[in-house]
Design a protein around this motif. Structure first.
Motif, mmCIF file in Angstrom:
data_model
loop_
_atom_site.group_PDB
_atom_site.id
_atom_site.type_symbol
_atom_site.label_atom_id
_atom_site.label_comp_id
_atom_site.label_asym_id
_atom_site.label_seq_id
_atom_site.Cartn_x
_atom_site.Cartn_y
_atom_site.Cartn_z
ATOM 1 N N GLU A 156 2.317 58.614 43.332
ATOM 2 C CA GLU A 156 2.830 59.561 42.343
ATOM 3 C C GLU A 156 2.149 59.378 40.995
ATOM 4 O O GLU A 156 1.853 60.357 40.290
ATOM 5 N N ALA A 157 1.915 58.136 40.597
ATOM 6 C CA ALA A 157 1.231 57.893 39.328
ATOM 7 C C ALA A 157 -0.169 58.489 39.346
ATOM 8 O O ALA A 157 -0.609 59.119 38.368
ATOM 9 N N LEU A 158 -0.877 58.320 40.449
ATOM 10 C CA LEU A 158 -2.222 58.902 40.557
ATOM 11 C C LEU A 158 -2.147 60.423 40.496
ATOM 12 O O LEU A 158 -2.980 61.073 39.844
ATOM 13 N N ARG A 159 -1.152 60.990 41.176
ATOM 14 C CA ARG A 159 -1.022 62.449 41.173
ATOM 15 C C ARG A 159 -0.779 62.979 39.766
ATOM 16 O O ARG A 159 -1.255 64.067 39.408
ATOM 17 N N HIS A 160 -0.065 62.214 38.955
ATOM 18 C CA HIS A 160 0.226 62.638 37.587
ATOM 19 C C HIS A 160 -0.869 62.215 36.598
ATOM 20 O O HIS A 160 -0.740 62.475 35.402
ATOM 21 N N GLY A 161 -1.917 61.563 37.102
ATOM 22 C CA GLY A 161 -3.013 61.164 36.219
ATOM 23 C C GLY A 161 -2.674 60.017 35.291
ATOM 24 O O GLY A 161 -3.256 59.895 34.207
ATOM 25 N N ILE A 162 -1.753 59.141 35.700
ATOM 26 C CA ILE A 162 -1.324 58.023 34.860
ATOM 27 C C ILE A 162 -2.118 56.767 35.229
ATOM 28 O O ILE A 162 -2.238 56.435 36.414
ATOM 29 N N PRO A 163 -2.664 56.036 34.249
ATOM 30 C CA PRO A 163 -3.331 54.760 34.557
ATOM 31 C C PRO A 163 -2.367 53.800 35.245
ATOM 32 O O PRO A 163 -1.160 53.794 34.953
#
Length: 385
Positions: free
Chosen positions: A299-306
């Motif tokens: 989910e973090a990758l999908r939202h572009g979060i480091p």
């Protein structure tokens, strides 16, 4: 006895019947992964019937209506505890009544029951046992994990989440061990609870560093608090947001007070709509001691979060030598603090294109394709193709 609940079948054409035993009473990560595949698998020719365990005298499980809402037919099997011997007969009865082409289990209890039914010769249907990862909440839970590991040896295929888990089960003689990665799943769009909207948009000092998950020992939030204390002492600005609940919450809150960082840490509790939090974060941390393939990473990758993570589960397999995430060893607060500081100082020092490609490769269609290949292989070997 089972308690049948029905839902409309997504497809009217003849389908293979897959009987799924799920040992989770809430919409946990494994339940959400299963639910997301129900309708696509039906379109591919596999109808899933999901059986959930309900402890007598306890609040109704929420995983069963969740799975039903996603298109599965469902049943409840009632039990009186983890070692209720009547469960053997109840599970055997469900299998005989449903007459599946394939049985699929998630969790130590259905795995142990299937292994016992196979050993006794009561049940001979093809069986895929899914292993999602270990927990370490107590001696009892560690014992359950050991039982799960032993029981899965009797399956036709043990489906695991990472290369490390596959190596751990390399000694299985009967069961093939196969990696089936989780998918990046988009949550259903619905109005989030108003109090959660206000909660996640609180007046946090930036940057906002987040951790999302059950507050239990294997999640390593205690190590993250130690790392955050180091950063606070070194003058790092920002707020640590901890979303989740569990047995460790009281101890972790006390730890934050002892470390004199309680004013820089906010415990948000369980969020019904965790997707609300991702856009508010500048960094996601996964400090776990053990994992399979955590949904929060995807989910973090999908939202572009480091992302800063420990080297657990499938994360090192997927990150490889790219800059998708910074990885550190478990139980190392100093290394975790250094990785967080480096990411906050250089948020652009990552690989957004590689992260986006990884998200695409872990799509729901990719997981469904992997599952259908797995089903076809097991059924073919069993002479049911």
């Amino acid at each position: 006895m089972t308690d049948p609940r029905t839902a409309p079948q997504p497809s009217a054409r003849p389908q293979r019947r897959v009987l799924v035993f799920m040992d989770s009473g809430t919409p946990s990560g494994p339940v959400k992964q299963l639910a997301a595949t129900i309708r696509p698998l039906a379109d591919a020719g596999y109808a899933l019937h999901c059986v959930v365990f309900q402890r007598r005298g306890t609040p109704a499980v929420t995983s069963e209506p969740y799975l039903r809402a996603h298109g599965a037919t469902t049943s409840l099997v009632h039990d009186s505890g983890a070692f209720d011997l009547r469960l053997l007969g109840a599970v055997a009865r469900v299998i005989r009544e449903f007459r599946p082409d394939l049985v699929q289990t998630h969790g130590y209890r259905p795995s142990v029951l299937m292994a016992l039914l196979r050993k006794s010769g009561t049940i001979r249907d093809p069986w895929i046992g899914f292993f999602h990862g270990r927990t370490a909440e107590s001696f009892r839970v560690r014992m359950y994990d050991k039982l799960d590991h032993i029981a899965l040896r009797a399956s036709d295929v043990a489906a695991v989440m990472s290369a490390l888990q596959k190596r751990e089960k390399a000694g299985y003689r009967r069961a093939e061990v196969r990696i089936v990665y989780n998918a990046v799943i988009e949550s259903a769009r619905k109005a989030p609870p108003a109090h959660e909207v206000a909660l996640v948009k609180g007046p946090w000092a930036r940057p906002a560093i987040g951790v999302i998950g059950r507050l239990s020992p294997e999640k390593g939030v205690d190590v993250l608090l130690e790392a955050w204390a180091v950063l606070v002492r070194d003058g790092t600005a920002g707020t640590l947001l901890i979303a989740g609940d569990g047995q460790e919450r009281g101890r972790l809150e006390e730890q934050a007070r002892t470390l004199a960082i309680a004013d820089r840490v906010h415990f948000l509790g369980h969020l019904e709509a965790p997707d609300l939090l991702y856009p508010e974060l500048d960094l996601m941390v996964i400090p776990s001691r053990t994992e399979g393939l955590p949904n929060v990473f995807l989910e973090a990758l999908r939202h572009g979060i480091p992302v800063v993570s420990t080297r657990v589960g499938a994360i090192p397999d997927l990150v490889g030598d790219t800059a998708i995430a910074r990885l550190v060893h478990i139980e190392d607060p100093a290394a975790l603090a250094a990785a967080i500081a480096a990411t906050l100082a250089n948020p652009e020092d990552r690989a957004p294109d590689a992260a986006a490609e990884l998200v695409r490769s872990l799509s729901l269609p990719a997981r469904v394709a992997a599952l259908t290949r797995l089903y076809e292989d097991v059924l073919s070997r069993a002479g049911r193709s």
